[in-house]
Design an enzyme around this catalytic site. Sequence first.
Site, PDB file in Angstrom:
ATOM      1  N   ASN A 169     -21.371  83.358 -46.147  1.00 35.80           N
ATOM      2  CA  ASN A 169     -20.027  83.471 -46.743  1.00 35.80           C
ATOM      3  C   ASN A 169     -19.157  84.077 -47.976  1.00 35.80           C
ATOM      4  O   ASN A 169     -17.782  84.478 -47.951  1.00 35.80           O
ATOM      5  CB  ASN A 169     -19.224  82.863 -45.098  1.00 35.80           C
ATOM      6  CG  ASN A 169     -19.300  81.596 -45.733  1.00 35.80           C
ATOM      7  OD1 ASN A 169     -20.547  81.291 -45.470  1.00 35.80           O
ATOM      8  ND2 ASN A 169     -18.015  80.608 -45.970  1.00 35.80           N
ATOM      9  N   GLN A 211     -20.997  86.478 -40.992  1.00 38.70           N
ATOM     10  CA  GLN A 211     -20.954  87.465 -41.950  1.00 38.70           C
ATOM     11  C   GLN A 211     -21.632  89.249 -41.958  1.00 38.70           C
ATOM     12  O   GLN A 211     -21.459  90.312 -43.043  1.00 38.70           O
ATOM     13  CB  GLN A 211     -21.343  87.090 -43.062  1.00 38.70           C
ATOM     14  CG  GLN A 211     -20.220  85.950 -43.640  1.00 38.70           C
ATOM     15  CD  GLN A 211     -18.494  86.448 -43.556  1.00 38.70           C
ATOM     16  OE1 GLN A 211     -18.317  87.278 -43.641  1.00 38.70           O
ATOM     17  NE2 GLN A 211     -17.434  85.409 -43.476  1.00 38.70           N
ATOM     18  N   SER A 226     -18.298  86.720 -33.929  1.00 41.17           N
ATOM     19  CA  SER A 226     -17.061  86.280 -34.150  1.00 41.17           C
ATOM     20  C   SER A 226     -16.496  87.867 -34.397  1.00 41.17           C
ATOM     21  O   SER A 226     -16.347  88.849 -35.678  1.00 41.17           O
ATOM     22  CB  SER A 226     -16.219  85.332 -35.476  1.00 41.17           C
ATOM     23  OG  SER A 226     -15.432  85.090 -35.358  1.00 41.17           O
ATOM     24  N   HIS A 238     -13.314  88.715 -35.062  1.00 43.33           N
ATOM     25  CA  HIS A 238     -11.914  88.268 -36.467  1.00 43.33           C
ATOM     26  C   HIS A 238     -12.375  88.805 -37.825  1.00 43.33           C
ATOM     27  O   HIS A 238     -11.882  89.822 -38.596  1.00 43.33           O
ATOM     28  CB  HIS A 238     -10.904  88.289 -36.439  1.00 43.33           C
ATOM     29  CG  HIS A 238     -11.652  86.590 -37.183  1.00 43.33           C
ATOM     30  ND1 HIS A 238     -11.462  85.945 -38.162  1.00 43.33           N
ATOM     31  CD2 HIS A 238     -12.119  85.475 -36.671  1.00 43.33           C
ATOM     32  CE1 HIS A 238     -11.956  84.778 -38.599  1.00 43.33           C
ATOM     33  NE2 HIS A 238     -11.939  84.484 -37.999  1.00 43.33           N
ATOM     34  N   THR A 277     -10.699  80.795 -18.658  1.00 47.66           N
ATOM     35  CA  THR A 277     -10.858  81.648 -18.507  1.00 47.66           C
ATOM     36  C   THR A 277     -10.666  82.948 -19.195  1.00 47.66           C
ATOM     37  O   THR A 277     -10.956  82.371 -20.598  1.00 47.66           O
ATOM     38  CB  THR A 277      -9.022  81.631 -18.024  1.00 47.66           C
ATOM     39  OG1 THR A 277      -8.536  80.689 -16.861  1.00 47.66           O
ATOM     40  CG2 THR A 277      -8.687  83.388 -17.224  1.00 47.66           C
ATOM     41  N   CYS A 331     -10.744  75.036 -50.214  1.00 51.05           N
ATOM     42  CA  CYS A 331      -9.523  74.885 -50.146  1.00 51.05           C
ATOM     43  C   CYS A 331      -8.711  74.650 -49.026  1.00 51.05           C
ATOM     44  O   CYS A 331      -7.615  74.176 -48.402  1.00 51.05           O
ATOM     45  CB  CYS A 331      -8.784  76.017 -51.465  1.00 51.05           C
ATOM     46  SG  CYS A 331      -8.936  77.310 -51.250  1.00 51.05           S
TER      47      CYS A 331
HETATM   48  N1  PLP Z   1     -19.437  81.156 -40.464  1.00 53.67           N
HETATM   49  C1  PLP Z   1     -19.297  81.508 -41.146  1.00 53.67           C
HETATM   50  C2  PLP Z   1     -20.180  82.227 -42.493  1.00 53.67           C
HETATM   51  C3  PLP Z   1     -18.287  81.989 -41.218  1.00 53.67           C
HETATM   52  O1  PLP Z   1     -18.397  83.012 -42.101  1.00 53.67           O
HETATM   53  C4  PLP Z   1     -16.813  81.826 -40.519  1.00 53.67           C
HETATM   54  C5  PLP Z   1     -15.462  82.140 -40.723  1.00 53.67           C
HETATM   55  O2  PLP Z   1     -15.813  82.160 -42.267  1.00 53.67           O
HETATM   56  C6  PLP Z   1     -17.470  81.122 -39.202  1.00 53.67           C
HETATM   57  C7  PLP Z   1     -18.905  80.693 -39.082  1.00 53.67           C
HETATM   58  C8  PLP Z   1     -16.419  80.588 -38.477  1.00 53.67           C
HETATM   59  O3  PLP Z   1     -15.934  81.487 -37.931  1.00 53.67           O
HETATM   60  P1  PLP Z   1     -15.142  81.476 -36.275  1.00 53.67           P
HETATM   61  O4  PLP Z   1     -13.356  81.421 -37.470  1.00 53.67           O
HETATM   62  O5  PLP Z   1     -15.042  83.037 -35.382  1.00 53.67           O
HETATM   63  O6  PLP Z   1     -14.554  80.481 -36.168  1.00 53.67           O
END
Ligand code: PLP
Length: 385
Positions: free
Chosen positions: A150, A178, A198, A200, A236, A324
Amino acid sequence: MKVYLDNNATTQVDSKILEKMLPYFSEIYGNPSSLHSFGKKSKVAFDNSREIIANTFNVEAKDIIFTASASEANNLAIRGVAKAYKRRGNHIITSTIEHPAILNTCKALEDEGFEVTYIPVDKNGTIDLNALKKAIRKETILITIMHANNEVGTIQPIEEISKLAKENRILFHTDAVQTVGKLKIDLKEIPVDLLSFSGHKFHGPNGIGGLYVRKGVRLIPHTTGGGQENKKRAGTANVAGAVGMSEALLDYSKNQDAIHNHVKKVRDYFEAQVEKNIPEVIINAKDGERLVNTSSISFKFIEGESILLRLDLQGIYVSSGSACSSGDLSASHVLLSMGIPEEFAQSTIRFSFGRDNTIEEVDYVIESLKNTVAILRSMSPLWNK
Ligand code: PLP
């Protein structure tokens, strides 16, 4: 001008996707587990979402588990496998550059008696495959290595890792947060056993994620309650979230080549302009295989946080290399693992581009960045030396 360059942190929900989600909040709001016909309407949408996600990965719908986030999916994968296979062994392998959702879960398991080996990476953030081979023991039950990082965008050789895991009868989990919605992922071609994602991160909603679990892999659930998600994850169903996440993934898969080419063009233009206009910069992981949207840059002799705050005042939203988010200003574990000296790690900014960014925005960012870096360096005793 407002320029959002923090797409690895989260993305804007696409307005078409939001429209598709809205009926599931206030019109078709039945619980898909209910026996009545109103609940069944929600179930149709929920099942369809699972089907769409499975199709994009080229797997069976029943192998997808919905969760509330990728952090939860990562926990379910690692803790679930650790508990289910602990009689076979107590050793887990991961890397030094994982997201905290992996690293802290592994640390928690160490407190419970599991042993964890952390594989190092090279200067581009690619894991050392030889060290991985050497780390395998007869007690190893799980390898968990992220698909792409990330912070710097490095893509790991997950085909080779999954082959290695298979040869040694070890389960392989990858945190693909990612890469899902940024790269095409065919799980028939890459035989990973578990994969987290994920919503979002690819213009779907927050509050929904998922875990792919290959048929035959056992998991002990860590959330106990009702029998939802094939008894693997109680709670749920989030129907609107599942609709949003699946439609966002479908939308990406229909347009992936165009998105990929556009984002790469904008990011590459940005990096070329940074190198042309600003002296003493390092583009981290530049020679590795990288996501086309991510640019991690160290601006030597000034602090990343100071750059971030000044860019913020000019409407430019980026992320610093340090942790941060937790209020911790220590240098990024990812950059330090890549051998970047602490002082340069502290001077790093992550720019993560998305499909809506433009060349005009980059021109504005370069002007602001050039001035910001010059002002901060003029005040920096290190630069003046
Ligand atoms: N793993 C990686 C590589 C991520 O970049 C992130 C979020 O920045 C996560 C896991 C966590 O994802 P979530 O926000 O859905 O918990």
